[in-house]
Design a protein around this motif. Sequence first.
Motif, PDB file in Angstrom:
ATOM      1  N   LEU A  12       0.805  -1.232   0.000  1.00 14.15           N
ATOM      2  CA  LEU A  12       0.000   0.000   0.000  1.00 14.15           C
ATOM      3  C   LEU A  12       0.836   1.279   0.000  1.00 14.15           C
ATOM      4  O   LEU A  12       0.329   2.336  -0.371  1.00 14.15           O
ATOM      5  CB  LEU A  12      -0.931   0.017   1.217  1.00 14.15           C
ATOM      6  CG  LEU A  12      -2.144  -0.883   1.154  1.00 14.15           C
ATOM      7  CD1 LEU A  12      -2.900  -0.845   2.469  1.00 14.15           C
ATOM      8  CD2 LEU A  12      -3.052  -0.496   0.006  1.00 14.15           C
ATOM      9  N   TYR A  66       0.668   3.687  -2.941  1.00 12.64           N
ATOM     10  CA  TYR A  66      -0.677   4.246  -3.075  1.00 12.64           C
ATOM     11  C   TYR A  66      -0.909   5.315  -2.009  1.00 12.64           C
ATOM     12  O   TYR A  66      -1.439   6.386  -2.283  1.00 12.64           O
ATOM     13  CB  TYR A  66      -1.731   3.138  -2.975  1.00 12.64           C
ATOM     14  CG  TYR A  66      -1.701   2.206  -4.157  1.00 12.64           C
ATOM     15  CD1 TYR A  66      -2.413   2.490  -5.300  1.00 12.64           C
ATOM     16  CD2 TYR A  66      -0.925   1.047  -4.123  1.00 12.64           C
ATOM     17  CE1 TYR A  66      -2.379   1.647  -6.395  1.00 12.64           C
ATOM     18  CE2 TYR A  66      -0.883   0.195  -5.213  1.00 12.64           C
ATOM     19  CZ  TYR A  66      -1.609   0.500  -6.348  1.00 12.64           C
ATOM     20  OH  TYR A  66      -1.559  -0.338  -7.433  1.00 12.64           O
ATOM     21  N   GLN A  67      -0.509   5.007  -0.782  1.00 14.71           N
ATOM     22  CA  GLN A  67      -0.688   5.957   0.308  1.00 14.71           C
ATOM     23  C   GLN A  67       0.116   7.234   0.066  1.00 14.71           C
ATOM     24  O   GLN A  67      -0.313   8.317   0.442  1.00 14.71           O
ATOM     25  CB  GLN A  67      -0.301   5.318   1.641  1.00 14.71           C
ATOM     26  CG  GLN A  67      -1.298   4.259   2.068  1.00 14.71           C
ATOM     27  CD  GLN A  67      -0.861   3.489   3.297  1.00 14.71           C
ATOM     28  OE1 GLN A  67       0.290   3.090   3.408  1.00 14.71           O
ATOM     29  NE2 GLN A  67      -1.801   3.268   4.216  1.00 14.71           N
ATOM     30  N   LEU A 116       0.360   8.821  -2.547  1.00  5.26           N
ATOM     31  CA  LEU A 116      -0.378   9.701  -3.459  1.00  5.26           C
ATOM     32  C   LEU A 116      -1.392  10.587  -2.742  1.00  5.26           C
ATOM     33  O   LEU A 116      -1.900  11.531  -3.317  1.00  5.26           O
ATOM     34  CB  LEU A 116      -1.079   8.866  -4.541  1.00  5.26           C
ATOM     35  CG  LEU A 116      -0.135   8.096  -5.466  1.00  5.26           C
ATOM     36  CD1 LEU A 116      -0.923   7.155  -6.360  1.00  5.26           C
ATOM     37  CD2 LEU A 116       0.712   9.049  -6.293  1.00  5.26           C
ATOM     38  N   THR A 144      -4.305   8.853   4.189  1.00  5.80           N
ATOM     39  CA  THR A 144      -3.352   7.749   4.073  1.00  5.80           C
ATOM     40  C   THR A 144      -3.716   6.639   5.056  1.00  5.80           C
ATOM     41  O   THR A 144      -3.765   5.460   4.711  1.00  5.80           O
ATOM     42  CB  THR A 144      -1.920   8.255   4.361  1.00  5.80           C
ATOM     43  OG1 THR A 144      -1.607   9.271   3.415  1.00  5.80           O
ATOM     44  CG2 THR A 144      -0.910   7.149   4.288  1.00  5.80           C
ATOM     45  N   TRP A 170      -8.398  10.269  -7.610  1.00  8.42           N
ATOM     46  CA  TRP A 170      -8.454   8.826  -7.792  1.00  8.42           C
ATOM     47  C   TRP A 170      -7.676   8.377  -9.020  1.00  8.42           C
ATOM     48  O   TRP A 170      -7.198   7.257  -9.079  1.00  8.42           O
ATOM     49  CB  TRP A 170      -9.896   8.336  -7.871  1.00  8.42           C
ATOM     50  CG  TRP A 170     -10.703   9.049  -8.911  1.00  8.42           C
ATOM     51  CD1 TRP A 170     -11.447  10.170  -8.727  1.00  8.42           C
ATOM     52  CD2 TRP A 170     -10.819   8.713 -10.290  1.00  8.42           C
ATOM     53  NE1 TRP A 170     -12.016  10.562  -9.909  1.00  8.42           N
ATOM     54  CE2 TRP A 170     -11.647   9.678 -10.892  1.00  8.42           C
ATOM     55  CE3 TRP A 170     -10.315   7.702 -11.091  1.00  8.42           C
ATOM     56  CZ2 TRP A 170     -11.978   9.661 -12.233  1.00  8.42           C
ATOM     57  CZ3 TRP A 170     -10.648   7.688 -12.430  1.00  8.42           C
ATOM     58  CH2 TRP A 170     -11.467   8.654 -12.988  1.00  8.42           C
ATOM     59  N   LEU A 218      -4.109   6.932  -8.507  1.00 13.13           N
ATOM     60  CA  LEU A 218      -4.142   5.592  -7.910  1.00 13.13           C
ATOM     61  C   LEU A 218      -4.457   4.545  -8.972  1.00 13.13           C
ATOM     62  O   LEU A 218      -3.823   3.499  -9.032  1.00 13.13           O
ATOM     63  CB  LEU A 218      -5.173   5.524  -6.789  1.00 13.13           C
ATOM     64  CG  LEU A 218      -4.698   6.025  -5.433  1.00 13.13           C
ATOM     65  CD1 LEU A 218      -4.713   7.520  -5.345  1.00 13.13           C
ATOM     66  CD2 LEU A 218      -5.516   5.416  -4.334  1.00 13.13           C
ATOM     67  N   ARG A 219      -5.426   4.839  -9.826  1.00 10.70           N
ATOM     68  CA  ARG A 219      -5.792   3.908 -10.889  1.00 10.70           C
ATOM     69  C   ARG A 219      -4.630   3.734 -11.870  1.00 10.70           C
ATOM     70  O   ARG A 219      -4.345   2.626 -12.303  1.00 10.70           O
ATOM     71  CB  ARG A 219      -7.057   4.387 -11.605  1.00 10.70           C
ATOM     72  CG  ARG A 219      -7.511   3.395 -12.645  1.00 10.70           C
ATOM     73  CD  ARG A 219      -8.915   3.573 -13.114  1.00 10.70           C
ATOM     74  NE  ARG A 219      -9.241   4.919 -13.495  1.00 10.70           N
ATOM     75  CZ  ARG A 219     -10.417   5.271 -13.976  1.00 10.70           C
ATOM     76  NH1 ARG A 219     -11.371   4.378 -14.101  1.00 10.70           N
ATOM     77  NH2 ARG A 219     -10.659   6.507 -14.317  1.00 10.70           N
ATOM     78  N   LEU A 243      -1.401   4.063 -11.221  1.00 12.69           N
ATOM     79  CA  LEU A 243      -0.371   3.266 -10.551  1.00 12.69           C
ATOM     80  C   LEU A 243      -0.732   1.782 -10.578  1.00 12.69           C
ATOM     81  O   LEU A 243       0.099   0.922 -10.883  1.00 12.69           O
ATOM     82  CB  LEU A 243      -0.168   3.748  -9.111  1.00 12.69           C
ATOM     83  CG  LEU A 243       0.804   2.935  -8.252  1.00 12.69           C
ATOM     84  CD1 LEU A 243       2.199   2.888  -8.868  1.00 12.69           C
ATOM     85  CD2 LEU A 243       0.868   3.522  -6.845  1.00 12.69           C
ATOM     86  N   MET A 244      -1.988   1.485 -10.294  1.00 17.10           N
ATOM     87  CA  MET A 244      -2.443   0.103 -10.299  1.00 17.10           C
ATOM     88  C   MET A 244      -2.310  -0.492 -11.698  1.00 17.10           C
ATOM     89  O   MET A 244      -1.813  -1.608 -11.866  1.00 17.10           O
ATOM     90  CB  MET A 244      -3.895   0.031  -9.812  1.00 17.10           C
ATOM     91  CG  MET A 244      -4.457  -1.364  -9.723  1.00 17.10           C
ATOM     92  SD  MET A 244      -5.420  -1.904 -11.167  1.00 17.10           S
ATOM     93  CE  MET A 244      -6.491  -0.553 -11.475  1.00 17.10           C
TER      94      MET A 244
END
Length: 167
Positions: free
Chosen positions: A25, A28-29, A31, A38, A82, A85-86, A88-89
């Motif tokens: 995580l 992601y955190q 970001l 976070t 958002w 995050l998307r 990065l995923m």
Amino acid sequence: MTGVIMAAIKGNVLDGVMDRMQEYLKPYQALFKIPEQTEHLGHMIVGLTSDLERKSSEPIAVMFGLPRRVIQNFVGLSKWAWEPLRQLMRHEVRAEIGIADGMLIIDESAIPKKGTETVGVARQWCGRLGKVDSCVVGVHAAYVGKDGQAALVDSQLFLPDAWALNS
């Protein structure tokens, strides 16, 4: 059980899984701009992957000894971007299972609902029930790559006309 794949978890496969989840995580955190966000992202992921019977904001908040509004606000009102995050995923999915002839699968999934307050709920086709009934519908995109491995890369709530026209 038709259509259900059952698998036994062997040995110590789950040993240290929460430590690995916390490590996973971190990018992601990073970001998120507000420290509480976070922290709440961590709460949500742990709650959603826990053995809670209901995986909504209230039980997750209770699990961490927080007022329910804290998690509800994080999910519904808190302002955060958002899209990074998307992205990065998706980058991680590409790095792990990406191949030149990978496939994108688009599908819908309906969840029956009894009430009228859930966003997007309406009488519409519910494939899970095989009939028109009260439900919410999500449209999902999954990428299938190396060795048939798959990952969800996008998901959107379908809004029926009654919801879309009233907003």
